[in-house]
Structures are given as C-alpha cells and as structure tokens.
Write an enzyme that holds these catalytic residues in place. Structure first.
Site, PDB file in Angstrom:
ATOM      1  CD  GLU A   1      -3.133  -0.953   2.072  1.00  0.00           C
ATOM      2  OE1 GLU A   1      -2.971  -0.232   3.063  1.00  0.00           O
ATOM      3  OE2 GLU A   1      -4.192  -1.550   1.833  1.00  0.00           O
TER       4      GLU A   1
ATOM      5  CD  GLU B   1      -4.167  -5.868   2.792  1.00  0.00           C
ATOM      6  OE1 GLU B   1      -4.850  -5.140   3.539  1.00  0.00           O
ATOM      7  OE2 GLU B   1      -2.952  -5.706   2.622  1.00  0.00           O
TER       8      GLU B   1
HETATM    9  C1  GLA Z   1      -4.221  -2.374   4.989  1.00  0.00           C
HETATM   10  C2  GLA Z   1      -2.848  -3.011   5.146  1.00  0.00           C
HETATM   11  C3  GLA Z   1      -2.862  -4.221   6.025  1.00  0.00           C
HETATM   12  C4  GLA Z   1      -3.749  -4.018   7.220  1.00  0.00           C
HETATM   13  C5  GLA Z   1      -5.134  -3.650   6.760  1.00  0.00           C
HETATM   14  C6  GLA Z   1      -6.119  -3.500   7.890  1.00  0.00           C
HETATM   15  O1  GLA Z   1      -4.945  -2.833   3.946  1.00  0.00           O
HETATM   16  O2  GLA Z   1      -2.277  -3.344   3.915  1.00  0.00           O
HETATM   17  O3  GLA Z   1      -1.545  -4.501   6.434  1.00  0.00           O
HETATM   18  O4  GLA Z   1      -3.227  -3.005   8.017  1.00  0.00           O
HETATM   19  O5  GLA Z   1      -5.063  -2.427   6.090  1.00  0.00           O
HETATM   20  O6  GLA Z   1      -7.395  -3.137   7.430  1.00  0.00           O
END
Ligand code: GLA
Length: 654
Positions: free
Chosen positions: A152, A308
């Site tokens: 991210e 995710e």
């Molecule tokens: C992001 C991050 C993860 C985690 C999630 C929690 O997507 O990439 O590591 O912290 O948020 O929602």
C-alpha cells in the site's frame, strides 16, 4: 487471463499470513485450517523485514524457509512480499535521515509502519539489498506464485517534505522544466514575489503563512507519486533480473488520493487492490463497485486481484461494524462479478498483540469454531467450484473519466468552493449508473475512448489541451458525453485556460460560463426539474439547447443543464450537482440516446447484475442481492429467487 493463473491455476483465496507473530508449533494448525478453508494462496512476509534481518546485513531466513516449505507441502501458493513496507528499528538508528517528515516538519518516528522517506538513498539501498537476498533465495521455490512489492505505497505517508525529499524534488523539477525560467513560467511565480533565480531556492510546499503556490503543490503531488514509484521500480528491476517469469504486483489502496494509480498501472503484471467498505455505510457497496471497475480498467480489462478485505470488522474507523451474516460472501462475489480472480483477506490469524489485534481475521482469537470461519470456508469451497469464471472479462459501453492530477488540483485550496472532492464528484455520477445496472469502466484520459458509447466526465477541472482535444474529437466522431461544472478550467500547471470558461470545451458544449455562483454550505437551488447542490453558475448558451433552468434566486430562468449536438455526437453539461433523482434522470436520458443497456434490464432495486465473458463464449451472469430481504429476479432463462444478501451465478452460452 492474467499472469498469476498459469502459476496458481485456481481462484486466489486466502489472506496475509504473518507466521512470525506465532510460535512455530501453531503453524501446523494454520496449515490444517487453511486446507479446511480452501486456501489456495497466502501473502507472506509483508512485515517480516526486522525478523529476517535482525541486524544490518545479518539474515535469519531459517524460519521463513520453514514457513515457505510448509505452504508448498500443502499446495498453497505464496504471494511473496518484498518486506520493505516497514523498515526495522535499526535502520532509523543507523540512518535517521530515512524517517519521513510532514509539511510542518514533524518527523514520523518508528513504532508504527511505513516510516521511510522514499527519496532516502539509505532506505533504497537497504531495501534493495534485502530484496536481492530474498529473491535469490526463493526464486525457484515451488510455492512462489507472485511477487508483492512493498505494501500500500503512500497509504500513511503519500508525501515526505524532508531535506532529502526537497533535494530530490529539485532534481525532478529540473528534469521536468529544464530551466528555472521555465519553472517560473509554469508556476506563475510573478505572483506574490515568488520568482526563483535558482533551483536551490525551491522547497516542497511546507507549511507556509497562507496558501502555497497551487502549481508547486500539484508538482509536489506528482513528484511524490513518482518518488514512491521509483522505490517500486527499484525492487521490480531486481526481481525481473532474477525471476523474469514471475509476475509482480503491488496492492493499490483507496482510489482517491495517494499515488497516481494510472501512472503506476502499466508497471504491474496484474492489478491488485485492498478493499474495505464500511458495513455501517448503506452505500459503501456502490463505492466498492466503482473501485472494482477502476481496478479492472487500470489493467486494461484483464482480471485483477482483491488482495485484502476484512473477514468481518476492521479496527481503524471510529466505529468498526461487524459484517452481517452473508455480507462477506456477498461483497466477495461483488469483486468477482466485476472482474477479480482472487479474493483474499487481511489477515489469516487475528493478532494477539499489536495495533491490529481487534481487526477481524479468518481465524479469530476464539479459534475457528465460529460464524466467520464457517463463512470463509464456505466461500473457499464455492470459489473452488467457479474455475470457469477465471480469466473472463467484462464489456462496458460506458466509461467514467478519472484523472489523478485533476483530483489533486480539484481539491487544492483557494477555489470557489473548498469542499468539492474527487470522491463526491465521481460517486455522484457513478451511483445512478450502478443503480440503473449499467456497467461502466473507469478510465484515465489516455484510454482509447472510441470503444465507448457514453463518456461521463465529472468535474474535470484540470485538463491539458491535448486531452481536451481528444474529448472534443470523441464527440465529433459520434460519442455522447456528459460533463459537469468546473471542467476545463486550468491547464496542467493549474493556470486558467483563458478565453471564457470552459475555454477548451466552449465550442463542444455550445456555451460559456460567465461567473461561478457556489451555493452556501449544505444549500440547494431549485431547478426546473428538481434541485441542485454545491454549485450554480451564470451560463450563456452559444448553440446549446437548454434542458433545465435554475428556478430561483438571481439565476432564475437561466440555463442549468444543457445539451449540444456537436459533430456526430452530443455533449450534455450540468451547471450544478443535481439531486440524485435528477442526476439519475439525466444519465438515463444520455444512456438511452447512446443506446447503452443495463446488464439485466428490469433488475429489482438493490440487485447488482453483471456479466463476465469467457473467451469460449460463456456469459457468466452474476446476481447480487444487496437488500436484507428476499426477492425474485427475472432473467432470460427464468426466475431466480434470491434470499437476503444472496448471490446467484449462472453460465449461459451465447
Ligand atoms: C491495509 C494493510 C494491512 C492491514 C489492513 C487492515 O490494507 O495493507 O496490512 O493493516 O489495512 O485493514
């Protein structure tokens, strides 16, 4: 077909797996439960840097080898993270200059994550060294399915304002403009005595007495996105050198601000995305649909990976709703219905400690004997049976135009309204299309527009002349276009296009705007066919036909919504933000004129219908009931009963 499938051969289904958070005797149970849940892939190593390199240059890969081998033995693919998203504490101690700074000079210290300045040579050097070790070690590993670079990018720190970043910004500007005179011209520095005589005088737009120079702010956004992209590319180059055949991705986060996803997309072998709709927000599935359409479009229509999502609640909102029974399944299929070939979660096992201990996981603190695990295991089995969908695409005749530099500039300060956002602009146009069941792509201005019958352009404030010309040509060639107010206002340096607003679109729209008349906060203005919010303006038509007028105040009787036949096409213009019903009516009219059909005409409200097309001609009809009541949907092959939050997927040969 994206590049992951040949290696994985199934739906990607699984989660971020963080085995370092648990004693090794827990791992066999993890594997056993993964098999029960139908896990086909896990993302490994995202936050493992400090655990595999506990001291600079001293590696401890033993435990990681064992985790990789366990997964390979269970036939679970690994989306292998390069571990560079959260540097180990020793890096900050050794190189304090790797820490990022905010605009006000606040240093972002270690203790959370993403505490690196993307322009820091020390960060890049240490990250690159780790990646080389990692890739060399695992390039032949049977579990390796996909490389996951960073995590991210820009999520917490989209911009760093430190001295190293300032120097890198100067270099970037020098490359972009070539001379300080050109920079002065581009940044309109004759204003407020900002003229530079040397690049060394330039800084990032740090906290200043009042509004910093708009072009400086915009270029700093571009530079910051590029600086993070350089980090990504630095790692990708190492991976390419050592494993040319293994696909590479990074997980995009949110659609709205951080990095220019369109500029990054071409560097991904497959697009992947992290999606966290809020169950407390009754419209969040519509925003999710928008982002899924965007991800599919960023990959040129190819399948993308939902890398995710939360099995149930997240932990980072003020109030973190649990997903209702069936909601996780429904929202997972929504991603598949809009082109995803993987459904993954954050995370596998709920952490006992650390900042995310109250974030849901596939395996909860209480173990696996509960609703969340039962629902994910059922979903795993269901996806395993949907192999025919893999690799299929979607066809959209409508596109919505989205451009990151426009978003950054639109939300810049010292504007007629301070709270016009890219998110609101896009969703107010997308929502009626979603509600009407019209499939849409979400494309950058560089996309091939000729494939679309209808192009929706929400608030394209910043437009380069060449892009404006492409839109004009699109309509001249027969396209239908819907454009909203405050479009075509400035060039790529945030300088007003002179010659009467919106100068580059004046001929296309058959009108000019004499004056902007924003409404008071929360205010509305009557229209002849509804009401408007945010904005009104003084429009003089120059050939456009008036569809609606303002109905009150100083603008009463003056044009508010217009239509202009131009070349072989038609351009609609909205001089306000119509209320949702009026917006729906205007877009329905444009769709009808363009010959755009919903995926399933007559689908009941709250039922999302999409079609994925396989290369063998199979059409996969997805029906998703977002209502919390049961209903029946009429389809060409008969009536389909759908329980509350239920999903129905059926293949048909065309
Ligand atoms: C992001 C991050 C993860 C985690 C999630 C929690 O997507 O990439 O590591 O912290 O948020 O929602």
């Amino acid at each position: 077909m994206n590049l992951v499938q040949p290696r994985l051969g199934r739906f990607g289904f699984g989660a971020d797996y963080n085995p370092e958070q648990w004693p090794e005797d827990v791992w066999p149970e993890d594997i056993e439960l993964m098999k029960r849940a139908g896990v086909s892939m896990v993302t490994l190593g995202i936050f493992s840097w400090a655990n595999v390199e506990p001291r600079p240059g001293e590696y401890d890969f033993g435990w990681f080898d064992r985790a990789m081998d366990l997964l390979a033995g269970a036939d679970i693919g690994v989306c292998l993270a390069t571990m560079t998203a959260s540097p180990p504490p020793w890096l900050a101690r050794l190189h304090p200059g790797t820490l990022p700074e905010r605009a006000d000079g606040t240093v972002l210290w270690p203790g959370a994550r993403q505490h690196f300045c993307p322009s820091s040579p020390a960060y890049r050097e240490h990250a690159g060294r780790l990646v080389r070790q990692l890739v060399t070690r695992y390039r032949e590993h049977p579990a390796l399915a996909l490389w996951h670079i960073g995590n991210e990018y820009g999520c917490h720190v989209p911009m760093c304002y430190c001295a190293t970043s300032a120097e890198a910004f100067r270099t970037w500007l020098n490359e972009r403009y070539g001379s300080v005179e050109a920079l002065n011209e581009a940044w309109s520095t004759a204003f407020w005595s900002q003229r530079y005589s040397d690049f060394a005088e330039v800084f990032p737009p740090r906290t200043a007495p009042t509004f910093p120079n708009p072009a400086q702010q915009l270029d700093f956004r571009r530079f910051s996105s590029d600086a993070l992209l350089e980090c990504f590319l630095m790692e990708k180059e190492i991976i390419r050198e050592l494993t040319p055949a293994v696909p590479v991705t990074t997980n995009f986060v949110g659609a709205w601000h951080r990095v220019d996803n369109a500029a990054w997309a071409g560097h991904q072998d497959v697009i992947s995305y992290d999606s966290y709709p809020d169950p407390h927000d009754e419209h969040s599935h519509i925003e999710a649909a928008f982002t899924y359409d965007l991800m599919r479009s960023l990959g040129g229509g190819k399948p993308w990976l939902l890398l995710e999502q939360a099995p149930s609640a997240v932990n980072w909102r003020p109030r973190n709703a649990a997903k209702a029974p069936g909601q996780m399944r429904l929202w997972s299929h929504q991603a598949v219905a809009r082109g995803a070939d993987a459904v993954m979660f954050f995370q596998w096992r709920q952490s006992q400690g650390g900042a995310e201990r109250f974030h849901s996981a596939m395996v909860s603190h209480g173990g696996a004997d509960n609703r969340v695990f039962r629902e994910v295991a059922e979903l795993g089995a269901e996806l395993a049976g949907l192999g025919g969908v893999l690799g299929s695409g979607m066809e959209a005749e409508t596109a919505l135009l989205m451009d990151w530099p426009n978003g950054w500039a639109l939300e810049s300060n010292a504007h007629p309204v301070a709270d016009l956002t890219l998110r609101e602009a896009n969703l107010s146009h997308y929502r009626p299309l979603w509600e009407a069941g019209v499939s849409a792509d979400v494309v950058p201005p560089s996309a091939d527009l000729s494939r679309y019958r209808l192009l929706v352009v929400p608030n394209l404030y910043l437009v380069e002349t060449e892009v404006a010309e492409r839109l004009v040509e699109y309509v001249r060639g027969g396209g239908q276009l819907v454009m909203s107010f405050f479009s075509g206002i400035v060039d790529g340096c945030d300088r007003v296009h002179l010659g009467g607003y919106p100068a580059p679109f004046r001929e296309l729209l058959g009108l000019t705007v004499e004056e902007f008349c924003p409404l008071p906060e929360g205010g509305t203005i009557g229209l002849s066919g509804g009401s408007g919010t945010i904005w009104s303006e003084w429009i003089n038509t120059e050939g456009a036909e008036v569809l609606q007028t303002f109905a009150e105040g100083e603008l009463a009787g003056r044009p508010a919504v217009t239509r202009h036949r131009f070349g072989d096409g038609v351009a609609y213009y909205l001089g306000t933000r119509p209320d949702p019903a009026s917006m729906a009516a205007i877009l329905a009219m444009a769709c009808e004129a363009a010959g755009v059909e919903p995926a399933l005409p007559g689908a009941p409200a709250g039922v999302e219908a999409t079609v994925r097309h396989s290369a063998d001609g199979t059409r996969w009809l997805f029906l998703l009931n977002h209502n919390d009541f049961e209903l029946t949907v009429r389809t060409p092959s008969g009536e389909v009963p759908l329980a509350a939050r239920d999903v129905h997927i059926s293949p048909a040969t065309s």
